[in-house]
Scaffold this motif. Structure first.
Motif, short mmCIF file in Angstrom:
data_model
loop_
_atom_site.label_atom_id
_atom_site.label_comp_id
_atom_site.label_asym_id
_atom_site.label_seq_id
_atom_site.Cartn_x
_atom_site.Cartn_y
_atom_site.Cartn_z
N ARG A 128 1.35 16.23 -2.53
CA ARG A 128 2.45 16.34 -3.49
C ARG A 128 3.76 15.81 -2.92
O ARG A 128 4.52 15.14 -3.58
CB ARG A 128 2.60 17.82 -3.87
N LYS A 148 5.75 10.64 -0.11
CA LYS A 148 6.65 9.76 -0.87
C LYS A 148 5.85 8.79 -1.73
O LYS A 148 6.26 8.42 -2.81
CB LYS A 148 7.61 9.02 0.06
N TYR A 149 4.64 8.41 -1.25
CA TYR A 149 3.85 7.46 -2.02
C TYR A 149 3.42 8.08 -3.36
O TYR A 149 3.47 7.43 -4.41
CB TYR A 149 2.62 7.01 -1.22
N TRP A 166 6.40 8.16 -5.62
CA TRP A 166 6.72 6.83 -6.17
C TRP A 166 5.77 6.49 -7.30
O TRP A 166 6.18 5.96 -8.33
CB TRP A 166 6.60 5.77 -5.07
N ALA A 167 4.49 6.78 -7.08
CA ALA A 167 3.50 6.47 -8.11
C ALA A 167 3.81 7.26 -9.39
O ALA A 167 3.79 6.71 -10.49
CB ALA A 167 2.10 6.79 -7.61
N PHE A 168 4.17 8.52 -9.23
CA PHE A 168 4.44 9.34 -10.41
C PHE A 168 5.71 8.91 -11.14
O PHE A 168 5.81 9.08 -12.35
CB PHE A 168 4.54 10.83 -10.02
N TYR A 169 6.63 8.34 -10.42
CA TYR A 169 7.85 7.79 -11.04
C TYR A 169 7.44 6.78 -12.12
O TYR A 169 7.98 6.78 -13.23
CB TYR A 169 8.69 7.18 -9.93
N GLY A 170 6.44 5.94 -11.83
CA GLY A 170 5.95 4.99 -12.83
C GLY A 170 5.01 5.64 -13.83
O GLY A 170 5.05 5.34 -15.02
N LEU A 171 4.18 6.55 -13.34
CA LEU A 171 3.15 7.19 -14.18
C LEU A 171 3.74 7.95 -15.36
O LEU A 171 3.23 7.88 -16.47
CB LEU A 171 2.36 8.20 -13.35
N ARG A 172 4.80 8.70 -15.09
CA ARG A 172 5.36 9.56 -16.15
C ARG A 172 5.83 8.74 -17.34
O ARG A 172 5.60 9.10 -18.48
CB ARG A 172 6.54 10.36 -15.60
N ALA A 173 6.49 7.61 -17.03
CA ALA A 173 7.00 6.76 -18.11
C ALA A 173 5.82 6.19 -18.92
O ALA A 173 5.87 6.13 -20.15
CB ALA A 173 7.86 5.64 -17.54
#
Lengths: 182, 192
Positions: free
Chosen positions: B102, B105-106, B109-116
């Motif tokens: 959780r 940082k990787y 970062w992935a979730f930063y794109g995933l959520r959108a």
């Protein structure tokens, strides 16, 4: 045991009042699980939805499993998942067993016509609300728009969009850091 | 007993390979009907119609209906359990990894794109519902005019609910769903 029962009942309530599939469950989850019970944050809910769309199975069950697991481990996951499907099993079994041509009853069709109109408004409201946490800059706004438009226009699997967006996130954030350190 | 076991196994397979929500299970159910002879195309058509006019996740509704047609009440329970078992197992494994990584940082970062993207998919699903609720495909086929084919009574209902949700944040979504159901019946009785 009491906690498991609460999980089961909370998700049964969500399952009973979701009309139009897993995506329509978002407004209910946001109200019941995030706001009323605070079992997950808005960000976590979006994360679970994202993963639920690229893992096998029904999105609603995937999300319930996540939240149940977070609250109470494996038993919690099972309680929440059984809860979310329980109303469906009861309602559909009763209809299949006793009601002939349920889908042709006019009043049912009329009611669902109205419900669908409301569900559109509820999902749009939920998307606006959750967007404040998920769409944080131009890059995420672009990802949102591209995925929404391509998903409407093409038949590509949701999994492809989710994986591609995850990679975008890694590249954008990782690339930014490299540029800063160079 | 053997039938129930087979039912569980076949729905387990569907649950394991149908990615992307309820409608993704449809092609799997079609081929299940063809290979087993348990149900035909008309059952599938009924199943979709009933699943869409009842609450609950589509995939689960479809599994319950098919399970019941094949083996009664035990069939519907076993069908649904078969469908959801792979989900629960896969998500438990993912949750385990997520807990561990959780804070990586990787992953963040992935979730930063995933959520959108996740939100984009939801918006697209909403568009599909909107097309069905606010637009008459029959009328469009008949007249070819976009504006004549809009279902203004439903658009007004949708806008009113949206305003209601924004103004009265305390009111539960269930209340809006109930009001809309009554309004839907009312609209059809008045306007036909």
């Amino acid at each position: 045991m009491k906690e498991l029962l609460r999980l089961f009942l909370a998700f049964a309530k969500v399952g009973a009042f979701t009309f139009g599939g897993g995506y329509a469950m978002l407004p209910m989850l946001q109200r019941e699980i995030v706001e009323n019970r605070q079992w997950a944050t808005e960000e976590e809910l979006m994360d679970y939805y994202a993963i639920g769309q690229c893992t096998p199975g029904v999105i609603a069950v995937n999300t319930a499993t996540f939240i149940g697991e977070k609250k109470k481990g494996v038993p919690g996951a099972i309680a929440a998942s059984l809860g979310v499907v329980f109303p469906s099993v009861v309602i559909i079994t009763v209809i299949a067993a006793f009601i002939r041509n349920f889908q042709h009853i006019e009043a049912v069709q009329w009611a669902f016509d109205g419900i669908r109109a409301a569900v559109v408004a509820l999902i749009v409201s939920a998307v606006i609300k959750l967007g404040k946490k998920s769409i944080v800059d131009i890059a995420t706004a672009l990802i949102f728009l591209v995925v929404a438009v391509l998903s409407v226009l093409t038949n590509l699997s949701p999994a492809i969009f989710v994986v591609a967006a995850g990679l975008c996130g890694l590249l954008l954030k990782g690339g930014k850091r490299d540029a800063a350190s160079a | 007993m053997l039938l129930l076991l087979e039912l569980f196994g076949r729905f387990f397979f569907v649950g394991l390979f149908a990615v992307g929500g309820g409608l993704a299970t449809l092609p799997f159910l079609q081929s299940m009907g063809e290979t087993t002879g348990w149900f035909g195309a008309s059952t599938i058509a009924d199943m979709v119609a009933i699943s869409e006019s009842t609450p609950g996740p589509l995939g689960v509704n479809m599994a319950t209906y098919v399970g019941f047609q094949v083996a009664g009440v035990p069939g519907s329970v076993v069908g649904v359990l078969g469908l959801i078992t792979p989900s629960v197992i896969v998500i438990l494994i993912v949750a385990l990894f997520l807990k561990k990584f959780r804070d990586s940082k990787y992953v963040q970062w992935a979730f930063y794109g995933l959520r959108a993207a996740s939100l984009g998919l939801i918006a697209a699903a909403c568009w599909a519902v909107a097309k069905l609720a606010l637009f008459s495909a029959d009328k469009f086929a008949e007249t070819g005019g976009v504006f004549q084919s809009l279902r203004y009574e439903n658009i007004i209902l949708c806008v009113l609910v949206f305003i209601g949700v924004q103004c009265f944040k305390k009111i539960h979504p269930i209340v809006f769903v109930a009001i809309a159901a009554a309004a839907g019946i009312g609209i059809h009785m008045v306007f036909g």
